[in-house]
Every structure is written in C-alpha cells, then in structure tokens.
Design an enzyme around this catalytic site. Structure first.
Site, short mmCIF file in Angstrom:
data_model
loop_
_atom_site.label_atom_id
_atom_site.label_comp_id
_atom_site.label_asym_id
_atom_site.label_seq_id
_atom_site.Cartn_x
_atom_site.Cartn_y
_atom_site.Cartn_z
N GLN A 163 0.84 -1.19 0.13
CA GLN A 163 0.12 0.03 -0.01
C GLN A 163 0.82 1.34 0.02
O GLN A 163 0.42 2.30 -0.66
CB GLN A 163 -0.96 -0.02 1.38
N GLU A 205 -2.56 11.04 0.15
CA GLU A 205 -1.57 11.53 1.20
C GLU A 205 -0.24 12.12 0.25
O GLU A 205 0.52 12.13 1.11
CB GLU A 205 -1.17 10.00 1.93
N ASP A 242 4.40 0.26 4.19
CA ASP A 242 2.95 -0.21 4.68
C ASP A 242 2.24 -1.20 3.81
O ASP A 242 1.82 -0.96 2.91
CB ASP A 242 2.30 0.98 5.08
N ASP A 313 -0.30 -1.41 13.27
CA ASP A 313 -1.38 -0.36 12.99
C ASP A 313 -2.61 -0.97 13.22
O ASP A 313 -3.10 -0.83 14.29
CB ASP A 313 -1.22 0.07 11.55
N LYS A 338 -2.24 6.60 16.24
CA LYS A 338 -3.43 7.35 15.68
C LYS A 338 -4.22 7.93 16.80
O LYS A 338 -4.93 6.97 17.28
CB LYS A 338 -3.92 6.64 14.55
N ARG A 367 -3.87 10.36 9.27
CA ARG A 367 -4.79 9.53 8.67
C ARG A 367 -4.92 10.00 7.19
O ARG A 367 -4.51 11.14 6.61
CB ARG A 367 -6.25 9.78 9.31
N SER A 368 -5.57 9.05 6.26
CA SER A 368 -5.66 9.49 5.14
C SER A 368 -6.75 10.67 4.82
O SER A 368 -6.61 11.78 3.87
CB SER A 368 -5.95 8.55 3.92
N LYS A 389 4.95 9.80 10.79
CA LYS A 389 4.27 9.40 9.21
C LYS A 389 3.21 10.42 9.01
O LYS A 389 2.11 10.04 9.73
CB LYS A 389 3.83 7.99 9.64
#
EC number: 4.2.1.11
Length: 428
Positions: A163, A205, A242, A313, A338, A367-368, A389
């Site tokens: 991903q 992103e 990821d 995650d 997160k 987050r996206s 990140k």
C-alpha cells in the site's frame, strides 16, 4: 482562569471532501483551543467508533451532525466549569460519559475533538506551544519523517500489492535537512516516473500512484530517485513499507496478485519480506500481517524483529489493552499511534509510554483524511517519539505538519535534538 466556559463543535470538511468534527473550547480567561479530527480510509476492526449520520441525503451518509450534537449538548453540559488543565480527569469523564469499549455512544470523533481542544486551550492560557505544554522541558526531539512517496494496494489502482512505499532520510543531521532530502527525492521520483512514461498524479496522502508493473518495480523507481537526488540508499536514506496485509488476507492466505506465486502462507510471506530486506535498504514494515493473524505476526517478528522495525497499526489500533497482549506475546516491536483510533489524548499518551517501557518504538501518524490541524507535529515532539508518518512533501494537509515541525525546531534552537538512524533504538 482555566475554567471552561463554552464548548462548541461544527461540521467541517477534511482533505477528501468528507465531513469531520471541529471543536472549540473557550476558557474564562478568553483563551481558546481549536481541534479538527482526522479520518481513516482503511481502518482496523477494533478502532474506536467514528460516528457518522448515515443520512444518504447529506454527504452520501457521511455527515457528522450526530457527533457535533453530542459535543454541543451532551459533553458541553458535563464539562462546563471544569478546569481545562485537568486533562486526565477530563478524558476520564469523557470515557465514563460514553460508557462503551469502542466509544460508540458519543463517537470517538466527538470525544477526541473535545480532548484535544482542551489541551490546546490550556496551552494558550499558559502562553505555551502545545508541545511545550504536553512535554515540558524534556519534549525536544524532532522526528525522523516517513515520507509516503509511492502508493499501491487499496490506495491506488495499479499492479502493486504493497500500500505505501516511504523514504526515511535517516542520514540527515536535523529535521530541516531530513525534510529537504525527502522533498528532493519526491521531485526526483516525479522525473523518474515521467521518463518511464508513467502518470504523476498524487493520491490522498500526496504520494504518486502510477500503473507500475510490480512491487519490485516500485522499489526500483524509488532507488533510482534516491540516487538521482544525490543520495546513497542504505546510508543517507532508508525505506519503509506499509503493506496493509489485512487487505490481502482471505481464507488463511495472503493474495499478492502480482507475484509469480500469488497465494502465500504467513511463513511464505515472511520469506518474501526477508528477501526484500536482503536486497533493499528496508528498515520498517508496517502491518506486514493481517490484524487477526497473530500467529503470522509471531512468525514475522521472530524472523525479522531483530533486523527491522515491525509496526502494528491495524494490529494494535493505539489501544493499550490490545497492545499489552501483543507485548506479552512478543508480537511486533513498534506501534503506530493514531489519535482517533482510541479517542482521547490521555489514552494516546499512555500507549506511547507503554511502548517505551516495553522497548518498542512508537510512530506518530496522520490519517488519509486530514485537515490543517497540526496536533500530531506537537505530539511527536512532546513525547520524544522520534518518528512521524504524515504523508509526502505534497498537499497542504500533509505539509502543514512538516511546516509546524520546522517552526518547533526553530523555536527549540540549540535545545532541539534529532537522532536520525538512532531512533531505531531496539535494533542496535
């Protein structure tokens, strides 16, 4: 003077055009804290609930007016008159008000907005930056960034199973230098992709999502870009992946559709990763196994846990109860942090502290679906987590976090520290 006199929430838009919650907390002194809540695209099964309205007539069912109403009517009624500086007690009150394991009564998006806005109001009241308020004089470590420059999997419509492909400029001497290196590699990658005839549009992103032929080609174009930017892979720049393996998992096997042998057991997938680690300067793999495949995680950790960072995650979802079980079983060696996976600032800080006590690393993450809110930049410095990140060197919703870190680095001056490769302290 830090008494809460008003709490107000509204519905705003995130970086993907979806509604999210923004909260403002006002204090008796006139200080105000504002926080906007992010939203994930691929989410772990055990994340705290993000409350959506489900009304198809508004925002395709993704409205957050219920969560907004919970802030304005339920939470505000309970917290008016409280001292905003009582963060732990405030967060505990929110948890008690909700009364469910996954924040399904009030919604984690409602709770997190209030939790963060209270902290920001307190910092404003005291004349401090948020990182100073949360971390005190010890919060001074600038993070090594993971820049997501190339996408596959669920984040892209191409032939790449993995991903996210990220670069970590670990050879830099400062955050400012690391960010510059990452930005230069991002631009070099754009040139490499153009030269090969690939599309250079960016995704949620800020990473490129060209129609590459394979996972291997994705790694090759990144290696070419690092060299084209004037850096040495493995020395100046390390790679991070990821995999989001939950998206590839079905019937006990992992389907990497573009490999010669697509269906793999956990042991075979671990061997696949080990081969990549042998041939490329990969230092970190996130979600290398499906979130419910704990046996697979153990195989992966046992084989590669001394060589690379193995990040959970979807596996841990910033939840200390789940995380403790993973620590006890020797699964992974790092946790992704997160804020909206758990729903309060206090619980987030507890997860980071638990990681450090166990010798795990912690990677603070976006987050996206993001906003202009820069809380995670302050959080990563306040906690000395050491890694962040937050997307590519592209899109304002990503770059605003990097710019906040540049400001913090300037503000800290000589007190600022940046550890580069040494952030992987459990691999020494």
């Amino acid at each position: 003077m830090s008494e809460i006199v008003d709490i107000y929430a509204r519905e705003i838009l995130d970086s993907r055009g979806n509604p999210t919650v923004e909260v403002e907390v006002f204090l008796e002194s006139g200080a105000m804290g504002r926080a906007a809540v992010p939203s994930g695209a691929s989410t772990g099964e055990r994340e705290a609930l993000e409350m959506r309205d489900g009304d198809a007539a508004r925002y395709l069912g993704k409205g957050v007016l219920k969560a907004v109403d919970n802030v304005n009517n339920v939470i505000a009624a309970e917290l008016l008159g409280w001292e905003s500086t009582e963060q732990t007690a405030l967060d505990q009150k929110l948890i008690e008000l909700d009364g469910t394991e996954f924040k399904s009564t009030l919604g984690a998006n409602a709770m997190l907005g209030v939790s963060l806005a209270c902290a920001k109001a307190s910092a404003e009241e005291l004349g401090l930056s948020l990182y100073q308020y949360l971390g005190g004089p010890n919060g001074r470590e600038l993070p090594l960034p993971m820049l997501n420059i190339l996408n596959g999997g669920a984040h892209a419509d191409n032939n790449v199973d993995i991903q996210e492909f990220m670069v970590m400029p670990a050879g830099a001497d400062s955050f400012k230098e690391a960010l510059r290196m990452g930005a230069e590699i991002f631009h070099a990658l754009k040139s490499v992709l153009k030269k090969r005839g690939y599309n250079t549009a960016v995704g949620d992103e800020g990473g490129f999502a060209p129609d590459l032929k394979s996972n291997e080609e994705a790694l090759e174009v990144i290696m070419e870009a690092i060299k084209a930017a004037g850096y040495k892979p493995g020395e100046d720049v390390l790679l991070a992946l990821d995999v989001a393996a939950s998206e590839l998992y079905a019937d006990g096997k992992y389907n990497l559709a573009n490999e010669a042998q697509p269906l793999k057991t956990a042991a075979e997938l671990t061997d696949f990763y080990a081969d990549l680690v042998d041939r490329y300067p990969i230092i970190s793999i996130e979600d290398g196994m499906a979130e419910n495949d704990w046996d697979g995680w153990k195989i992966l950790t046992d084989k590669l846990g001394k060589r690379i960072q193995i990040v959970g995650d979807d596996l841990f979802v910033t939840n200390t109860k789940i995380f403790k079980e993973g620590i006890d079983k020797g699964i992974a060696n790092s946790i992704l942090i997160k804020l909206n996976q758990i729903g309060t600032l206090t619980e987030t800080l507890e997860a980071i502290e638990m990681a450090k006590r166990a010798g795990y690393t912690a990677v603070v993450s976006h987050r996206s679906g993001e906003t202009e809110d820069t809380t995670i930049a302050d959080l990563v410095v306040a906690t000395n987590a050491g890694q962040i990140k937050t997307g590519s060197a592209c899109r304002t919703d990503r770059v605003c976090k990097y710019n906040q870190l540049l400001r913090i680095e300037d503000q800290l001056g000589e007190a600022a520290c940046f550890n580069g490769k040494d952030v992987f302290y459990n691999l020494r």
